[in-house]
Design an enzyme around this catalytic site. Sequence first.
Site, short mmCIF file in Angstrom:
data_model
loop_
_atom_site.label_atom_id
_atom_site.label_comp_id
_atom_site.label_asym_id
_atom_site.label_seq_id
_atom_site.Cartn_x
_atom_site.Cartn_y
_atom_site.Cartn_z
N ASP A 62 0.83 -1.20 0.00
CA ASP A 62 0.00 0.00 0.00
C ASP A 62 0.87 1.26 0.00
O ASP A 62 1.66 1.47 0.92
CB ASP A 62 -0.89 -0.03 1.25
CG ASP A 62 -2.10 0.89 1.14
OD1 ASP A 62 -2.07 1.80 0.30
OD2 ASP A 62 -3.05 0.70 1.90
N CYS A 100 -6.37 3.59 -3.58
CA CYS A 100 -6.55 2.25 -3.01
C CYS A 100 -7.72 1.44 -3.58
O CYS A 100 -7.52 0.39 -4.18
CB CYS A 100 -6.73 2.36 -1.50
SG CYS A 100 -5.37 3.19 -0.66
N HIS A 156 -10.80 -2.73 2.10
CA HIS A 156 -11.11 -1.42 1.51
C HIS A 156 -12.00 -1.50 0.26
O HIS A 156 -11.82 -0.75 -0.69
CB HIS A 156 -9.82 -0.65 1.18
CG HIS A 156 -10.03 0.84 1.21
ND1 HIS A 156 -9.05 1.74 0.88
CD2 HIS A 156 -11.12 1.58 1.53
CE1 HIS A 156 -9.51 2.96 1.00
NE2 HIS A 156 -10.77 2.89 1.39
N HIS A 246 1.31 2.47 4.00
CA HIS A 246 0.36 3.57 4.13
C HIS A 246 0.57 4.28 5.47
O HIS A 246 1.04 3.68 6.43
CB HIS A 246 -1.06 3.01 4.05
CG HIS A 246 -2.13 4.02 3.77
ND1 HIS A 246 -2.51 4.97 4.69
CD2 HIS A 246 -2.93 4.20 2.69
CE1 HIS A 246 -3.49 5.70 4.19
NE2 HIS A 246 -3.75 5.26 2.97
N ASP A 304 -0.18 -0.95 -4.97
CA ASP A 304 -1.57 -0.61 -5.31
C ASP A 304 -1.68 0.76 -5.97
O ASP A 304 -2.65 1.03 -6.68
CB ASP A 304 -2.47 -0.67 -4.07
CG ASP A 304 -2.21 0.44 -3.07
OD1 ASP A 304 -1.07 0.98 -3.05
OD2 ASP A 304 -3.12 0.77 -2.29
N ASN A 305 -0.73 1.64 -5.73
CA ASN A 305 -0.70 2.96 -6.38
C ASN A 305 0.66 3.59 -6.13
O ASN A 305 1.52 3.01 -5.46
CB ASN A 305 -1.83 3.87 -5.86
CG ASN A 305 -1.97 3.90 -4.36
OD1 ASN A 305 -2.98 3.45 -3.80
ND2 ASN A 305 -0.96 4.41 -3.66
#
Length: 580
Positions: A62, A100, A156, A246, A304-305
Amino acid sequence: MAVSAITGFSLVSLLSFGYLSWDWVKPGHQADGPRASADKPPPSPSQSASPPQPHIIFILTDDQGYHDVGYHGSDIQTPTLDRLAAEGVKLENYYIQPICTPSRSQLLTGRYQIHTGLQHSIIRPRQPSCLPLDQVTLPQKLQEVGYSTHMVGKWHLGFYKKACLPTRRGFDTFLGSLTGNVDYYTYDNCDGPGVCGYDLHEGESVAWEQSGQYSTLLYAQRASQILASHNPRQPLFLYVAFQAVHTPLQSPREYLYRYRSMGNVARRKYAAMVTCMDEAVRNITWALKRYGYYDNSVIIFSTDNGGQTFSGGSNWPLRGRKGTYWEGGVRGIGFVHSPLLKRKRRTSRALVHITDWYPTLVTLAGGSVSEADGLDGYDVWPAISEGQASPRMEILHNIDPLYNHAKHGSLEGGFGIWNTAVQASIRVGEWKLLTGDPGYSDWIPPQTLANFPGSWWNLERLADGTRQSVWLFNISADPYEREDLAAQRPDIVRSLLARLAYYNRTAIPVRYPAENPRAHPDFNGGAWGPWVSEEEEEEEEEETGEGRGRASHRGRKKCKICKLRSFFRKLNTRLMSNRI
C-alpha cells in the site's frame, strides 16, 4: 418418516463432505508441516498426466513508491524483493490505479472502474457502498475450480452489509481491516473528528484480542499459519494485502535504527516500514518452501498505487504522486517469481495492467473466462512466462466525471469529441493522453534531507500547468512526461479523445452515496462493521436486483439445499479460522 430421515441425513452428509472435506481434524498438522503422502492414494496415470494447479500467492503493498525498492536504485533496503524479482520476471511496463479502492476492485473483478461504478475516489467507511455484488470475484472463480482461498490484510472494498465482506465475496478465511487506514498497533481508525473505531476482523467477527501486534508482522504470521495448516496437494490462493506502507508512519524501533542517519524524519520512518515489509515477504517465502508449496507456486508482487511523496514515499524519476494520473501515480512496482516460469531472470517490457491478473490467474488455475464475463483484463501469462508479446494494446486509466472540472477545459477544446474539463487518462500504444485536472504534477527528487531546499523544489515546478486541460506524451520515448506533444500532434489527440468517448459510452453510473450516520462505530460496540441488517439487505437486493445477479451466477434459485450449502460454507469458514 424413516425414509425422510435417511434422505435428510444423506443430504446433510453429502453437503458436509463437500464443504468440510478439508482435513481439519488431524492433530498436530500445523507443527508437523505438510501431511504425508499416505493421506491419499497415488494418482492414476491419467491424473498424473495433467500438471497440478499452482498455488497462487498475491502480495499487494500500500502506497509504496516506484523508487522505493532496491532494484530501482532506492536508498531503502529490500533484499528479499530484490532477490525474488531478480530470479523471476520484473514487470517494467506495469500499471495500477492511483488510489486504493480502484486498484483493489480492478484486481478482484478484472474490470475497469467505469464498469463497476467505482470510478470516483475511494469507498469511505461511512458510505453504504461496496464492490458490486453482481460481480464474480477472482477468489470466487478460483473456488469454482477447487481452490482454497484466504485473505490477510486490507480489504477497503466496502462493508456496510455482511454481503460485502471478504468471506461473502469468495474468501474462506479473512484476517484484516475493512477500512483503508488504521493504526498499525491499536487498529483504530478515525473517519473525522470523534468518528473513531476499532478495525481488525477475524472472519466476520471483531478481533479485539489481536490489538497491540504490529500489523505487518501479524499478517505475515497469519499467512505462514495458513500455509502450515493447509494441505499443499490442494490448490491454494493466498491474497496478502499489507497495510504497509500507508500512513500513519509507524515502525518497530529495530527497523528505525537502520536508517538513523537519514535526515528526513518522514523518509526515515517510511524506509523502516518498507524494510519491515520486505522481511515479512521473506518469512512468507520461507514458509512456502518449508511446507512444500514453493515448487508449484506463483508469487506475484504488486503495489496498489504510487507513493505519497508528502509522507516519505518517492516515485523518482517519474512525475506526480499517489492520487494523480501522471506516471508516478499509476506506474507500479511489479514482478512474478515462480519455478513454473519458462523464461526467468529477465525484465519484461510487456504492457500489463492490474485488471489482467483476473483472467491470467483464472486461466492458469485451470478455469475459463469468456467475452460474456465482460472483463477488461487479458491473459498475460504467455507474455510473462515465455516472453511473448502482450495482448494488451491500451489502458483506460480512468474517467472520473465527479472530480473537479478543469477551469480551462471545454468540449470545444476537445474538437467536439470530448469535454477536456473532465478528469480522464488513457494510453494507446506508446501514446498517453490526460485531460481535465490530472493531479499534482511535480517531479520530486528523493527526500533524503531534513529540510527540503525550496530552490530544488522550484526547479521542477510548472508555471503554466494550471491553464492547461490536455496533455499528450510518447511514454515509450518520454517515460518521465517532460515533453508535452499535444500541440504538435493534434491527430493523435483526436484519436485518443475518440477512444475516451468510446469507453465513456460503456460506463455505468458512479456509485458514490452520501455517508450514513448509522455507520458510526459507537452503534457497533466501538468497532467498524456492517450496519445494515440482513432483513434490510434482502429488501435492498429486491429493489436493486443485486440478489438476482448473484443467483444467476450460482445458477439456482433459493431453496432448502441452497440454505444448507450456505450453512456448511459458513461453518467450514469458522472451523478453518479456528484451526489456523
